[in-house]
Write a protein that holds these residues in place. Structure first.
Motif, PDB file in Angstrom:
ATOM      1  N   GLY A  84       9.443 -33.260  41.984  1.00 25.04           N
ATOM      2  CA  GLY A  84      10.353 -34.247  41.280  1.00 25.04           C
ATOM      3  C   GLY A  84      11.228 -34.731  42.078  1.00 25.04           C
ATOM      4  O   GLY A  84      11.932 -36.030  41.504  1.00 25.04           O
ATOM      5  N   GLY A 127      13.324 -35.042  46.392  1.00 24.40           N
ATOM      6  CA  GLY A 127      13.426 -34.851  47.747  1.00 24.40           C
ATOM      7  C   GLY A 127      12.051 -34.815  48.364  1.00 24.40           C
ATOM      8  O   GLY A 127      11.463 -35.714  48.417  1.00 24.40           O
ATOM      9  N   SER A 133      11.900 -35.514  35.880  1.00 26.71           N
ATOM     10  CA  SER A 133      11.632 -36.068  37.478  1.00 26.71           C
ATOM     11  C   SER A 133       9.909 -35.759  37.566  1.00 26.71           C
ATOM     12  O   SER A 133       9.302 -36.676  38.700  1.00 26.71           O
ATOM     13  CB  SER A 133      12.662 -35.333  38.403  1.00 26.71           C
ATOM     14  N   ASP A 174       9.216 -23.288  35.769  1.00 27.58           N
ATOM     15  CA  ASP A 174      10.215 -22.640  36.594  1.00 27.58           C
ATOM     16  C   ASP A 174       9.363 -21.766  37.434  1.00 27.58           C
ATOM     17  O   ASP A 174       8.711 -20.605  36.987  1.00 27.58           O
ATOM     18  CB  ASP A 174      11.053 -21.699  35.831  1.00 27.58           C
ATOM     19  N   VAL A 175       9.497 -21.969  39.035  1.00 29.50           N
ATOM     20  CA  VAL A 175       8.403 -21.369  39.780  1.00 29.50           C
ATOM     21  C   VAL A 175       8.679 -19.713  39.856  1.00 29.50           C
ATOM     22  O   VAL A 175       7.767 -18.910  40.478  1.00 29.50           O
ATOM     23  CB  VAL A 175       8.101 -21.654  40.930  1.00 29.50           C
ATOM     24  N   VAL A 209      13.882 -17.976  43.090  1.00 25.97           N
ATOM     25  CA  VAL A 209      13.350 -19.168  43.102  1.00 25.97           C
ATOM     26  C   VAL A 209      12.618 -19.578  44.431  1.00 25.97           C
ATOM     27  O   VAL A 209      11.182 -19.777  44.405  1.00 25.97           O
ATOM     28  CB  VAL A 209      14.325 -20.322  43.028  1.00 25.97           C
ATOM     29  N   TYR A 225      20.282 -17.627  50.764  1.00 24.89           N
ATOM     30  CA  TYR A 225      19.550 -18.774  51.121  1.00 24.89           C
ATOM     31  C   TYR A 225      18.785 -18.334  52.467  1.00 24.89           C
ATOM     32  O   TYR A 225      17.498 -18.397  52.488  1.00 24.89           O
ATOM     33  CB  TYR A 225      20.094 -19.982  51.200  1.00 24.89           C
ATOM     34  N   LYS A 253      14.874 -17.827  52.991  1.00 29.49           N
ATOM     35  CA  LYS A 253      13.988 -18.649  53.699  1.00 29.49           C
ATOM     36  C   LYS A 253      13.424 -17.865  54.948  1.00 29.49           C
ATOM     37  O   LYS A 253      12.162 -18.027  55.175  1.00 29.49           O
ATOM     38  CB  LYS A 253      14.878 -19.602  54.330  1.00 29.49           C
ATOM     39  N   PRO A 278      18.780 -35.114  47.340  1.00 30.35           N
ATOM     40  CA  PRO A 278      19.723 -34.658  46.430  1.00 30.35           C
ATOM     41  C   PRO A 278      20.250 -33.323  46.777  1.00 30.35           C
ATOM     42  O   PRO A 278      21.371 -33.268  46.316  1.00 30.35           O
ATOM     43  CB  PRO A 278      18.998 -34.916  45.276  1.00 30.35           C
TER      44      PRO A 278
HETATM   45  P1  NAD Z   1      15.773 -31.070  45.953  1.00 25.85           P
HETATM   46  O1  NAD Z   1      16.925 -30.495  45.216  1.00 25.85           O
HETATM   47  O2  NAD Z   1      15.920 -32.654  46.170  1.00 25.85           O
HETATM   48  O3  NAD Z   1      14.281 -30.907  45.132  1.00 25.85           O
HETATM   49  C1  NAD Z   1      14.068 -29.796  44.778  1.00 25.85           C
HETATM   50  C2  NAD Z   1      13.435 -29.650  43.406  1.00 25.85           C
HETATM   51  O4  NAD Z   1      12.814 -28.328  43.254  1.00 25.85           O
HETATM   52  C3  NAD Z   1      13.826 -30.384  42.461  1.00 25.85           C
HETATM   53  O5  NAD Z   1      13.324 -31.316  41.825  1.00 25.85           O
HETATM   54  C4  NAD Z   1      14.238 -29.286  41.437  1.00 25.85           C
HETATM   55  O6  NAD Z   1      14.353 -29.552  39.970  1.00 25.85           O
HETATM   56  C5  NAD Z   1      13.176 -28.287  41.759  1.00 25.85           C
HETATM   57  N1  NAD Z   1      13.374 -27.045  41.492  1.00 25.85           N
HETATM   58  C6  NAD Z   1      14.299 -26.122  41.798  1.00 25.85           C
HETATM   59  N2  NAD Z   1      14.411 -25.022  41.324  1.00 25.85           N
HETATM   60  C7  NAD Z   1      13.144 -24.890  40.844  1.00 25.85           C
HETATM   61  C8  NAD Z   1      12.362 -23.752  39.825  1.00 25.85           C
HETATM   62  N3  NAD Z   1      12.841 -22.668  39.718  1.00 25.85           N
HETATM   63  N4  NAD Z   1      11.237 -23.981  39.446  1.00 25.85           N
HETATM   64  C9  NAD Z   1      10.532 -25.437  39.586  1.00 25.85           C
HETATM   65  N5  NAD Z   1      10.924 -26.255  40.316  1.00 25.85           N
HETATM   66  C10 NAD Z   1      12.501 -26.192  40.792  1.00 25.85           C
HETATM   67  O7  NAD Z   1      15.914 -30.183  47.230  1.00 25.85           O
HETATM   68  P2  NAD Z   1      15.006 -30.538  48.684  1.00 25.85           P
HETATM   69  O8  NAD Z   1      16.145 -31.060  49.612  1.00 25.85           O
HETATM   70  O9  NAD Z   1      13.964 -31.706  48.704  1.00 25.85           O
HETATM   71  O10 NAD Z   1      14.409 -29.416  49.272  1.00 25.85           O
HETATM   72  C11 NAD Z   1      13.127 -28.962  48.972  1.00 25.85           C
HETATM   73  C12 NAD Z   1      12.836 -27.600  49.809  1.00 25.85           C
HETATM   74  O11 NAD Z   1      13.201 -27.743  51.297  1.00 25.85           O
HETATM   75  C13 NAD Z   1      13.536 -26.547  49.188  1.00 25.85           C
HETATM   76  O12 NAD Z   1      12.905 -25.256  49.424  1.00 25.85           O
HETATM   77  C14 NAD Z   1      14.891 -26.724  50.276  1.00 25.85           C
HETATM   78  O13 NAD Z   1      15.341 -25.097  50.239  1.00 25.85           O
HETATM   79  C15 NAD Z   1      14.086 -26.739  51.565  1.00 25.85           C
HETATM   80  N6  NAD Z   1      14.734 -27.348  52.599  1.00 25.85           N
HETATM   81  C16 NAD Z   1      15.636 -28.551  52.297  1.00 25.85           C
HETATM   82  C17 NAD Z   1      16.570 -28.949  53.167  1.00 25.85           C
HETATM   83  C18 NAD Z   1      17.367 -30.280  53.109  1.00 25.85           C
HETATM   84  O14 NAD Z   1      18.270 -30.125  53.942  1.00 25.85           O
HETATM   85  N7  NAD Z   1      17.485 -30.958  52.132  1.00 25.85           N
HETATM   86  C19 NAD Z   1      16.489 -28.222  54.420  1.00 25.85           C
HETATM   87  C20 NAD Z   1      15.624 -27.156  54.572  1.00 25.85           C
HETATM   88  C21 NAD Z   1      14.984 -26.859  53.724  1.00 25.85           C
END
Ligand code: NAD
Length: 248
Positions: free
Chosen positions: A14, A16, A41, A62-63, A112, A154, A158, A190
């Motif tokens: 939904g 990012g 989303s 919810d995963v 999560v 976190y 990871k 986001p």
């Molecule tokens: P985001 O917040 O934009 O998107 C995350 C999505 O996951 C959201 O739509 C949210 O509703 C969904 N979500 C959260 N918890 C959930 C659950 N329990 N069940 C189902 N859906 C759930 O975040 P992003 O930046 O797109 O991050 C995506 C992945 O990349 C994540 O695993 C994050 O840890 C990883 N990541 C992000 C970054 C960064 O800088 N943005 C860097 C490294 C890793």
């Protein structure tokens, strides 16, 4: 259309990175099942795909909840058939000094990311084993490789995803299934904007990156799309890190 005939499930689709992955895989021909805990989303991503002429469905789950994951995977199968691609992108952010890190916050972070990755992989694996083909990509993070202050929960989640991915790659490689981790640096989504990182820290981090900018969700989606493509069949158990050179 290298992913024509493929059905991909994308968690966290939904927003990012997950949303960018869903749109990109659909543009490459895949039918995409978007799973997110946020119904609006998830629906919006699926609608964007179908508006562009692609095939998509969305489910709320919810995963970290095994029953919900099983139901979401069953619904996805019913809509578009067996799942041969899985991208685990659902995630949450949070900073806390370890002395203040309460057990519920720890459990939710691990739940999560790590439990969610396990539950989703376990749920789709029977389709891949039956087909003798599969592609799994799990979102880790640079924080899972090198850690970071106030990120014990976190970073542990990871790093766990990397160990999980390598073990799975060894287990299912002989069955035609690859499993890889993607460990991005800071990506302008986001999550990053809502994480509470001070602007000054972000600016410093960009100054330390040879490419001199934050990553975009599309930068990560491009890496994921390659890993799930037929071209990447000899690549498994790897950690690919789109990070602008901020960590080498
Ligand atoms: P985001 O917040 O934009 O998107 C995350 C999505 O996951 C959201 O739509 C949210 O509703 C969904 N979500 C959260 N918890 C959930 C659950 N329990 N069940 C189902 N859906 C759930 O975040 P992003 O930046 O797109 O991050 C995506 C992945 O990349 C994540 O695993 C994050 O840890 C990883 N990541 C992000 C970054 C960064 O800088 N943005 C860097 C490294 C890793």
């Amino acid at each position: 259309m290298v992913l024509a005939e493929r059905h991909a499930l994308v968690t966290g689709g939904g927003s990012g990175i997950g949303r960018a992955v869903a749109l990109r895989l659909a543009a490459l021909g895949a039918a995409v099942s978007v799973v997110d805990r946020d119904a609006a989303s998830a629906t919006a991503t699926a609608e964007a795909i179908t508006a562009a002429g692609g095939r998509a469905a969305s489910t709320t789950a919810d995963v970290a909840d095994g029953t919900a994951v099983a139901a979401a995977v069953a619904a996805a199968r019913a809509a578009h058939g067996p799942l041969l691609v899985l991208v685990n992108s659902a995630g949450i952010a949070g900073f806390a000094p370890l002395v203040d890190l309460d057990e519920a916050t720890w459990d939710r972070m691990i739940g999560v990311h790590l439990r969610g990755t396990y539950l989703c992989a376990r749920a789709v694996l029977p389709d891949m084993l039956a087909a003798g083909y599969g592609r799994i990509v799990n979102l880790s993070s640079v924080a899972g490789v090198r850690g970071g202050p106030q990120l014990c929960h976190y970073a542990a989640a990871k790093a766990g995803i990397i160990g999980f991915t390598k073990a799975l790659a060894q287990e299912v490689g002989p069955r035609g299934i690859t499993a890889n981790a993607v460990a991005p640096g800071p990506i302008d989504t986001p999550m990053l904007r809502g994480s509470g990182i001070p602007d000054a820290v972000l600016e410093q981090s960009v100054r330390n990156m040879p490419v001199g900018r934050l990553g975009t969700a599309d930068d990560v989606a491009a890496a994921v799309a390659w890993l799930v493509s037929p071209d990447a069949g000899f690549v498994t158990g790897q950690v690919l890190s789109p990070n602008g050179g901020g960590y080498m």
